[in-house]
Design an enzyme around this catalytic site. Structure first.
Site, PDB file in Angstrom:
ATOM      1  N   LYS A  50       0.790  -1.213  -0.083  1.00 22.95           N
ATOM      2  CA  LYS A  50      -0.027   0.049   0.069  1.00 22.95           C
ATOM      3  C   LYS A  50       0.718   1.219  -0.086  1.00 22.95           C
ATOM      4  O   LYS A  50       0.532   2.036   0.711  1.00 22.95           O
ATOM      5  CB  LYS A  50      -1.042   0.024   1.236  1.00 22.95           C
ATOM      6  CG  LYS A  50      -1.837  -1.202   1.179  1.00 22.95           C
ATOM      7  CD  LYS A  50      -2.748  -1.130   2.456  1.00 22.95           C
ATOM      8  CE  LYS A  50      -3.540  -2.382   2.454  1.00 22.95           C
ATOM      9  NZ  LYS A  50      -5.020  -2.163   1.266  1.00 22.95           N
ATOM     10  N   CYS A  51       1.839   1.484  -0.896  1.00 22.06           N
ATOM     11  CA  CYS A  51       2.808   2.181  -0.876  1.00 22.06           C
ATOM     12  C   CYS A  51       2.792   2.893  -2.218  1.00 22.06           C
ATOM     13  O   CYS A  51       2.145   2.332  -3.306  1.00 22.06           O
ATOM     14  CB  CYS A  51       4.329   1.752  -0.684  1.00 22.06           C
ATOM     15  SG  CYS A  51       5.576   3.005  -0.778  1.00 22.06           S
ATOM     16  N   GLY A  52       3.230   4.314  -2.287  1.00 22.65           N
ATOM     17  CA  GLY A  52       3.248   4.896  -3.541  1.00 22.65           C
ATOM     18  C   GLY A  52       4.370   4.178  -4.649  1.00 22.65           C
ATOM     19  O   GLY A  52       4.149   4.199  -5.999  1.00 22.65           O
ATOM     20  N   TYR A  53       5.119   3.361  -4.155  1.00 21.69           N
ATOM     21  CA  TYR A  53       6.066   2.873  -4.848  1.00 21.69           C
ATOM     22  C   TYR A  53       5.687   1.193  -5.019  1.00 21.69           C
ATOM     23  O   TYR A  53       6.454   0.826  -5.868  1.00 21.69           O
ATOM     24  CB  TYR A  53       7.562   2.695  -4.278  1.00 21.69           C
ATOM     25  CG  TYR A  53       8.328   3.931  -4.076  1.00 21.69           C
ATOM     26  CD1 TYR A  53       8.987   4.641  -5.104  1.00 21.69           C
ATOM     27  CD2 TYR A  53       8.259   4.952  -2.860  1.00 21.69           C
ATOM     28  CE1 TYR A  53       9.415   6.161  -5.085  1.00 21.69           C
ATOM     29  CE2 TYR A  53       8.794   5.888  -2.889  1.00 21.69           C
ATOM     30  CZ  TYR A  53       9.270   6.724  -3.870  1.00 21.69           C
ATOM     31  OH  TYR A  53      10.056   7.758  -3.852  1.00 21.69           O
ATOM     32  N   THR A  54       4.511   0.972  -4.566  1.00 23.31           N
ATOM     33  CA  THR A  54       4.263  -0.552  -4.784  1.00 23.31           C
ATOM     34  C   THR A  54       4.012  -0.771  -6.373  1.00 23.31           C
ATOM     35  O   THR A  54       4.564  -2.118  -6.711  1.00 23.31           O
ATOM     36  CB  THR A  54       2.711  -0.685  -4.159  1.00 23.31           C
ATOM     37  OG1 THR A  54       2.966  -0.458  -2.706  1.00 23.31           O
ATOM     38  CG2 THR A  54       2.181  -2.156  -4.341  1.00 23.31           C
TER      39      THR A  54
END
Length: 171
Positions: A50-54
Site C-alpha cells: 500500500k505504498c506509492g512505490y508499490t
C-alpha cells in the site's frame, strides 16, 4: 530452551560474514537459502502493498524475467513505514500474484528497521555503511545489489526504478 536457541540464532546472524550464511522463511512456505545463489547477483528489496512505490513490483517482475539467468530478486515485505504492509503473509502472497503476477522469490514479512530489525537487514545495513551509505533503509522499495560473490556493491533508494539505467548498468 526455545528462547535461548532463538537468541543464539539471532546472534549468529548478527555476526554473519556473508550473505550466504542466511536462511529465511519464504512466502510460499519454503526456506530461502542464500547459499544457493552463489554465482548470481542478488537484488534484495523491502516491499509494501500500500505504498506509492508499490507499482515497482511490475518492474521487479520484468527485471526478474529479463535477467533470471544471472540475477535473483528477493522481496521482503515489511510494515515499517506508515503501516503500508498490514497484511498477513497469505494476503501479501495473494496481492502480489493477483496484481503484479509476481514470480520472483518473496520472503515472509520482516522488520527492516528499528529495534526488531531482521538480522539480514542488520547485516545489509552494516555492509552499506562500509560503502559510505548510512541508514540506507529510509522507505519501502530500497534495493540492495550484491555481486556474484555475495558482496554488496550498491544501494538504491526507493525512487530508483528497477528497470532504470542506474540499476541495470550494474547487472
Amino acid at each position: 530452551m526455545k528462547t535461548l536457541l532463538l537468541a543464539m540464532t539471532l546472534a549468529a546472524f548478527a555476526m554473519a560474514a556473508s550473505i550466504y550464511e542466511f536462511k529465511v522463511p519464504g512466502l510460499e512456505g519454503n526456506e530461502i537459502d542464500f547459499a544457493q545463489y552463489k554465482g548470481k547477483k542478488i537484488l534484495i528489496v523491502n516491499t509494501a502493498s500500500k505504498c506509492g512505490y508499490t507499482p515497482q513490483y511490475e518492474e521487479l517482475e520484468a527485471l526478474h524475467k529479463k535477467y533470471k539467468d544471472k540475477l535473483v530478486i528477493v522481496g521482503f515485505p515489511a510494515n515499517n513505514f506508515g503501516g503500508q504492509e498490514p497484511g498477513s503473509n497469505t494476503e501479501i502472497k495473494e496481492f502480489c500474484k493477483r496484481n503484479y503476477g509476481v514470480t520472483f522469490t518473496m520472503a515472509e514479512k520482516v522488520s527492516v528497521k528499528g529495534e526488531d530489525i531482521h538480522p539480514l537487514f542488520k547485516y545489509l545495513t552494516a555492509e552499506a555503511a562500509k560503502l559510505g551509505v548510512q541508514d540506507p533503509v529510509k522507505w519501502n522499495f530500497t534495493k540492495f545489489l550484491l555481486d556474484e560473490k555475495g558482496k554488496l556493491i550498491a544501494v538504491f533508494p526507493s525512487k530508483v526504478k528497477p528497470l532504470s539505467e542506474e540499476l541495470t548498468a550494474k547487472l
